[in-house]
Design a protein around this motif. Structure first.
Motif: not given
Length: 432
Positions: A156-157, A159, A165, A169, A172-173
């Protein structure tokens, strides 16, 4: 300061590559504030190693870059300390799997992984001695630019730092566990001569690495796509995608892994087998670990040794053993694909247990498929004549040994997976 490992395994003269990768290490240290351990694992002959040592000594001193140039004796010393410290049930077998007498693409990369763990590195960035960097606007195009921009960070950081992308999602962690690209230039597998002689034979032989149930059309499509990398078009500007990285789109000469991958699972230690170092790419993909695919492709070229008659025969053996390995690996890949993110443990890291179980199951497969592969290669190479027919005769004489080795290589991989966690733990501090 984060510490990374930029690794170059070699068994051939590559002073120019050492100089170039030294410059990539300097670029990483100067632009990303990391400490780079440049790890050159040298299995070449004494005279070549001496020339490499002179090249290493001539590298400019750069703050944040430390070079480790280790011959096989030095590598064996570190491995011996790790094996002894791990208190393994078959220590000599494991040591041989880590540093076999024969060529092993997986084993040389496993040594890089283990030595990176010994050095306390957070990631391994792998290059090859028969590759070079593209140049754009007068500057080398370093893959480490994308690798360090994204690797090990939560997906997530990153993107905002990629062009595209396509990642779900919902995952995404998870950390970016692999960053890679491919190559331009000559085929990654030295079989272009077959294509020049007879395209039908080429399609037939290359199609043998497909799963057994694929149609003739699917095999032809695979042959058309295989071993070409990114083609011939040079770099014209950066593009990158946060995604689950398709194993067909990256090459092991242009790859980086987070420690959460290579400290959990090694590569197959098979000897004289091309492609034995690609297993982790499949593992990352099937376990749904995020990756970044970029376009800073390496330039691939063939060394003089491959042009010799002995080099030709040796490389064809490695290609045939690759085809035989597919009987077992396709079974495992199918099980991995079905397992999905259950390949991860409770902490979200690769869990070695299911991988070992799938491999152990595969060893019990009927070998009829591999017998057919050898029959097909023998007949196809016989039609080509010349040195190909000569190789076919030698391969047929070695038929039982080749069949046995393909199964034994798979069994060895299970053994190494079982030893890997203890090896990694015991390696800590074994190399300073």
């Amino acid at each position: 300061m984060d510490r990374i490992c930029l690794s170059l395994p070699t068994n051939r003269e590559c002073s120019a590559t050492i100089t170039a990768i030294g410059a990539e290490a300097a670029y990483a240290a100067q632009n990303f504030g990391v400490e780079v351990r440049l790890l050159i694992l040298d299995s070449s002959d004494e005279g070549t190693r001496a020339a490499h040592a002179r090249t290493v000594a001539a590298l400019p001193e750069v703050p944040g870059v430390v070079v480790h140039h280790l011959d096989e004796a030095a590598q064996r010393d570190v491995l011996r300390r790790a094996v002894d410290g791990a208190a393994l049930p078959e220590p000599e077998r494991v040591l041989d799997l880590m540093l076999p007498e024969k060529l092993s693409y997986g084993a040389c990369t496993n040594r890089a992984f283990l030595l990176a763990a010994a050095l306390g590195c957070r990631s391994v960035h792998r290059r090859d001695s028969d590759c070079g960097y593209q140049v754009f606007d007068g500057e080398p195009v370093y893959p480490i630019h994308h690798e360090l921009a994204s690797l090990s960070r939560p997906a997530a950081e990153v993107t905002g730092g990629v062009t595209e992308v396509t990642l779900d999602p919902a995952i995404a962690h998870r950390p970016v566990s692999m960053v890679g690209a491919s190559f331009i230039g000559e085929l990654s597998v030295d079989i272009g001569g077959i294509q020049e002689l007879d395209k039908e034979v080429y399609d037939e032989v290359v199609g043998l690495w497909a799963p057994g149930h694929w149609s003739a059309e699917q095999r032809r499509e695979l042959a058309e796509e295989s071993f070409k990398g990114a083609g011939m078009l040079p770099f014209t500007g950066d593009r990158s995608t946060l995604t689950l990285v398709d194993p067909m789109r990256v090459d092991m000469s242009n790859i980086a892994f987070d420690r959460g991958v290579y400290e959990r699972l090694p590569l197959p230690p098979a000897t004289d087998t091309i492609g034995s170092d690609y297993f982790l790419i499949h593992a990352v993909y099937d376990a749904a670990l995020p990756g970044v695919l970029h376009n800073r492709h390496i330039e691939n070229y063939y060394t003089g040794e491959r042009r010799t008659h002995a080099g030709f025969l040796a490389y064809q053996t490695r290609f045939v053993k690759f085809l035989l390995s597919m009987l077992y690996l396709h079974y495992v890949y199918e099980r991995m694909a079905d397992a999905g993110d259950t390949l991860l443990d409770e902490s979200g890291r690769l869990d070695p247990v299911p991988f070992a179980a799938f491999l152990a199951e595969s060893v019990r497969l009927d070998r009829t498929g591999n017998e057919r592969r050898l029959d097909t290669v023998a007949a196809a190479y016989g039609r080509l004549g010349g040195k190909y027919a000569e190789f076919a005769r030698e391969m047929t004489a070695d038929r039982e040994r080749l069949l046995d080795e393909a199964a034994l290589d798979t069994e060895d991989f299970v053994v190494l997976i079982g030893a890997w966690e203890a090896l990694v733990h015991a390696s800590r501090g074994a190399l300073r």
